[in-house]
Design an enzyme around this catalytic site. Structure first.
Site, mmCIF file in Angstrom:
data_model
loop_
_atom_site.group_PDB
_atom_site.id
_atom_site.type_symbol
_atom_site.label_atom_id
_atom_site.label_comp_id
_atom_site.label_asym_id
_atom_site.label_seq_id
_atom_site.Cartn_x
_atom_site.Cartn_y
_atom_site.Cartn_z
ATOM 1 N N GLY A 289 45.832 82.609 78.424
ATOM 2 C CA GLY A 289 46.064 82.823 79.912
ATOM 3 C C GLY A 289 46.572 81.485 80.809
ATOM 4 O O GLY A 289 46.270 80.353 79.890
ATOM 5 N N GLN B 163 48.190 75.844 87.552
ATOM 6 C CA GLN B 163 48.031 74.829 86.158
ATOM 7 C C GLN B 163 49.506 74.493 85.902
ATOM 8 O O GLN B 163 49.836 73.555 85.146
ATOM 9 C CB GLN B 163 47.717 75.865 84.910
ATOM 10 C CG GLN B 163 46.193 76.082 85.166
ATOM 11 C CD GLN B 163 45.642 76.690 83.819
ATOM 12 O OE1 GLN B 163 46.018 78.023 83.689
ATOM 13 N NE2 GLN B 163 45.156 76.068 82.831
ATOM 14 N N CYS C 67 40.270 75.452 78.171
ATOM 15 C CA CYS C 67 41.275 75.563 79.305
ATOM 16 C C CYS C 67 42.379 74.548 78.978
ATOM 17 O O CYS C 67 42.195 73.443 78.633
ATOM 18 C CB CYS C 67 40.661 75.227 80.674
ATOM 19 S SG CYS C 67 41.774 75.504 82.034
ATOM 20 N N LEU C 68 43.729 75.028 79.038
ATOM 21 C CA LEU C 68 44.690 74.300 78.924
ATOM 22 C C LEU C 68 44.915 72.933 79.883
ATOM 23 O O LEU C 68 45.518 71.849 79.523
ATOM 24 C CB LEU C 68 46.020 75.074 79.115
ATOM 25 C CG LEU C 68 46.237 76.242 77.907
ATOM 26 C CD1 LEU C 68 47.751 76.901 78.311
ATOM 27 C CD2 LEU C 68 46.534 75.366 76.702
ATOM 28 N N HIS D 206 38.470 84.005 84.424
ATOM 29 C CA HIS D 206 38.606 82.580 84.196
ATOM 30 C C HIS D 206 40.118 82.103 84.967
ATOM 31 O O HIS D 206 39.973 81.221 85.748
ATOM 32 C CB HIS D 206 38.901 82.324 82.971
ATOM 33 C CG HIS D 206 39.275 80.868 82.195
ATOM 34 N ND1 HIS D 206 38.651 79.912 81.480
ATOM 35 C CD2 HIS D 206 40.496 79.936 82.644
ATOM 36 C CE1 HIS D 206 39.329 78.881 81.577
ATOM 37 N NE2 HIS D 206 40.280 78.904 82.209
ATOM 38 N N GLU D 207 41.064 83.000 84.703
ATOM 39 C CA GLU D 207 42.236 82.860 85.383
ATOM 40 C C GLU D 207 42.022 82.978 86.957
ATOM 41 O O GLU D 207 42.655 82.151 87.616
ATOM 42 C CB GLU D 207 43.454 83.725 84.951
ATOM 43 C CG GLU D 207 43.901 83.484 83.422
ATOM 44 C CD GLU D 207 43.890 81.861 83.081
ATOM 45 O OE1 GLU D 207 44.502 81.349 83.627
ATOM 46 O OE2 GLU D 207 43.576 81.807 81.870
ATOM 47 N N HIS E 237 40.966 79.900 88.750
ATOM 48 C CA HIS E 237 41.949 78.977 89.031
ATOM 49 C C HIS E 237 42.637 79.135 90.372
ATOM 50 O O HIS E 237 43.013 78.231 90.805
ATOM 51 C CB HIS E 237 43.135 78.936 87.943
ATOM 52 C CG HIS E 237 42.889 78.090 86.518
ATOM 53 N ND1 HIS E 237 42.664 76.907 86.899
ATOM 54 C CD2 HIS E 237 42.541 78.748 85.458
ATOM 55 C CE1 HIS E 237 42.184 76.648 85.200
ATOM 56 N NE2 HIS E 237 42.361 77.648 84.606
#
Ligand SMILES: [Zn+2]
Length: 172
Positions: free
Chosen positions: A55, A60, A103-104, A145-146, A149
């Site tokens: 994701g 991000q 997480c990226l 999770h997304e 953000h």
């Protein structure tokens, strides 16, 4: 997924760091379903695939907009990459599950996070069409999770909450 031509795919710069101000800002709703949004969605999907993420949320990649892309049914036969614009968690089940997340935007960090096992999410696709999906397990975890953000929340914040609860239990 088929054959993906990685060599000409766009890779946007990914914001990193626990205290990154863009990652910590509450994002605003998308207002225009225009060609700029279409390009951002396409570039984010390519960036996510190239970075081996499940994701990727707009903050991000430096845009404080309420939008993310994700891979649904990652381990199944109906794997697909979709976008969720202006998502809202309409409801969730009472059951939770604990699984390790990364997480990226936080390279090298992994921790177990407790999340709802079932969510009902409302969102718009890039064409502005409203959709509602009921998602379970990993799919639900990804959406939560997304969606975090978009509120400036990182998964490590949720880990801290769990640790604090454990400390509370020790006092008893
Ligand atoms: Zn993340």
């Amino acid at each position: 997924m088929g054959v993906v031509a990685f060599w000409h795919m766009v890779k946007l710069e990914i914001q990193t760091g626990e205290n990154n101000s863009i990652l910590r800002t509450e994002s605003v709703p998308v207002k225009a379903f225009d060609k700029d949004l279409k390009k951002l969605v396409k570039d984010m999907k390519e960036t996510m695939l190239k970075a081996d993420g499940l994701g990727l949320a707009a903050p991000q990649v430096g845009h404080n907009l309420r939008m993310f892309v994700l891979i649904l049914d990652f381990k199944g036969e109906e794997q697909r990459v979709i976008e969720m614009v202006n998502p809202v968690i309409l409801e969730h089940g009472e059951e939770t599950g604990v699984a390790e997340e990364g997480c990226l935007s936080l390279p090298g960090l992994y921790a177990k996070v407790e999340r709802w096992n079932r969510v009902m999410v409302e969102f718009y696709d890039v064409g502005g069409v409203r959709q509602v999906l009921e998602l379970f397990g990993l799919d639900a975890r990804e959406v939560l999770h997304e969606n975090d953000h978009l509120d400036g929340v990182l998964f490590i914040d949720r880990v801290k909450e769990l640790e604090e609860e454990e400390e509370g239990n020790l006092v008893l």
